[in-house]
Design an enzyme around this catalytic site. Structure first.
Site: not given
Ligand code: EPU
Length: 337
Positions: A162, A237, A333
């Site tokens: 990012r 995010s 971010e």
């Molecule tokens: N999780 C929780 N609680 C929550 C949210 C997430 O426990 O409320 C944990 C869960 O274990 C889940 C893990 O976090 O399995 C990962 O969650 P998710 O797959 O939703 O991905 P993320 O790491 O929260 C990142 C990116 C997103 C992108 C997704 C999918 C960043 C900052 N965010 O989110 O990007 O869509 O992965 O690849 O890296 C963005 O940048 O605006 C964005 C939406």
């Protein structure tokens, strides 16, 4: 192309917060941009793309230039590869759809990401196991101080998680007018390693997915987890997933045995900020109209009348609580203006 005065920026930011630009102009070509830069004497302008990665938390005192440079083209083909270019003001998802219609692969995992093509390299957009940097070829950008047009190859952009040079040393210095990507025309290298994609395709009985299947799966997953900015103001995010040295992670893991994590190539570990925020008790909570989204704690939302300041204050409260509970500082971010 006319500079307008006192223009509301509410329709131009996906958080839907109120802010006024003292001066505002929309540009449709590189030449129009250069003309405005020659004519404007009131200090460095602020470039606005899709408004999907900014939080307007303070008073806007600059000329706001809305980048509406549109163009989609296949510029070259060789073997199984094609080079495509998009004007900086193209809507990213429409560009992804256009590439899919032309049977071009490589950005299907980046379907439905809000914002413009010109903003995509700034934060090196990424989702579901793919990042823009993997298909990036080059970009063209106009230097705001001089009006000069420069090209940046992949190295020059210094992409990170990012992150790019346009969020660091060159922050606020350039307007990205054109982005060029290297995509595949056949034998597409699909990335379906992300758990949710694999599960969705398996559930649909799709054993040999196409780029269209992957895109559809990504659209379905995003729609189920992330709020539609048209319905509930947000910027995706809000924080980055923090990276920790292994030693610090080990200490935490003793205490939080079920903590999810992703090992990094450098020996460190990345933690999902959404999990940390949820554990800190913020998921689904709100302070007035500024809220932490109920289905994904990493996303902050505007329930209606929140100001940019309200959302910023909520973000700070979350940062403080996560710091206190886990000793980890969450980096924002979203670009706070
Ligand atoms: N999780 C929780 N609680 C929550 C949210 C997430 O426990 O409320 C944990 C869960 O274990 C889940 C893990 O976090 O399995 C990962 O969650 P998710 O797959 O939703 O991905 P993320 O790491 O929260 C990142 C990116 C997103 C992108 C997704 C999918 C960043 C900052 N965010 O989110 O990007 O869509 O992965 O690849 O890296 C963005 O940048 O605006 C964005 C939406």
């Amino acid at each position: 192309m006319k500079i307008r005065e006192n223009v509301s920026l509410k329709p131009y930011n996906t958080f839907g917060v109120e802010a006024t630009a003292p001066h505002f102009v929309e540009i449709h070509s590189t030449e129009e941009l250069q003309q405005i830069l020659r004519q404007w004497q009131g200090g460095k302008p602020f470039i606005l793309g899709g408004g999907s990665n900014i939080l307007l938390a303070g008073e806007m005192r600059r000329l706001v230039i809305k980048n509406s440079i549109k163009e989609k083209a296949i510029t070259a083909r060789k073997g199984d590869k094609a080079w495509v270019s998009a004007g900086g003001g193209e809507n990213w998802h429409e560009f992804v759809r256009w590439c899919l219609e032309h049977e071009l692969g490589g950005i299907e995992n980046l379907s439905l990401i809000p914002g413009t093509a010109g903003a995509a390299p700034i934060q090196n957009i990424g989702a579901y196991g793919c990042e823009l940097s993997e298909v990036f070829h080059m970009l063209e950008a106009v230097e705001l101080d001089t009006g000069a047009l420069h090209s940046f190859g992949r190295e020059a952009c210094r992409f990170g998680y990012r992150d790019s040079i346009f969020k660091q040393e060159l922050k606020g210095q350039y307007c990205i007018t054109r982005v060029s990507l290297e995509l595949s025309t056949a034998h597409h290298q699909l990335n379906t390693s992300y758990g949710a994609i694999r599960q969705m395709l398996a559930g649909q009985g799709i054993g040999a997915p196409t780029i269209h299947d992957v895109s559809r799966a990504v659209v379905a997953i995003r729609s189920s987890k992330l709020p539609d900015p048209e319905v509930l103001g947000n910027s995706g995010s809000f924080f980055k997933n923090p990276e920790l040295p292994y030693r610090q992670f080990e200490g935490l893991q003793q205490e939080y045995k079920d903590m999810p994590y992703y090992p990094l190539d450098n020996g460190g570990v990345k933690l999902p900020a959404g999990w940390l925020i949820e554990q800190a008790g913020w998921k689904g909570k709100r302070l007035g109209d500024a809220g932490c989204y109920e289905k994904q704690a990493l996303v902050l939302v505007n329930h209606g009348k929140a100001s940019g300041r309200d959302i910023f204050e909520l973000a700070q409260r979350i940062q403080d609580d996560v710091q206190e509970k886990f000793g980890i500082w969450l980096e924002m971010e979203v670009n706070v203006v």
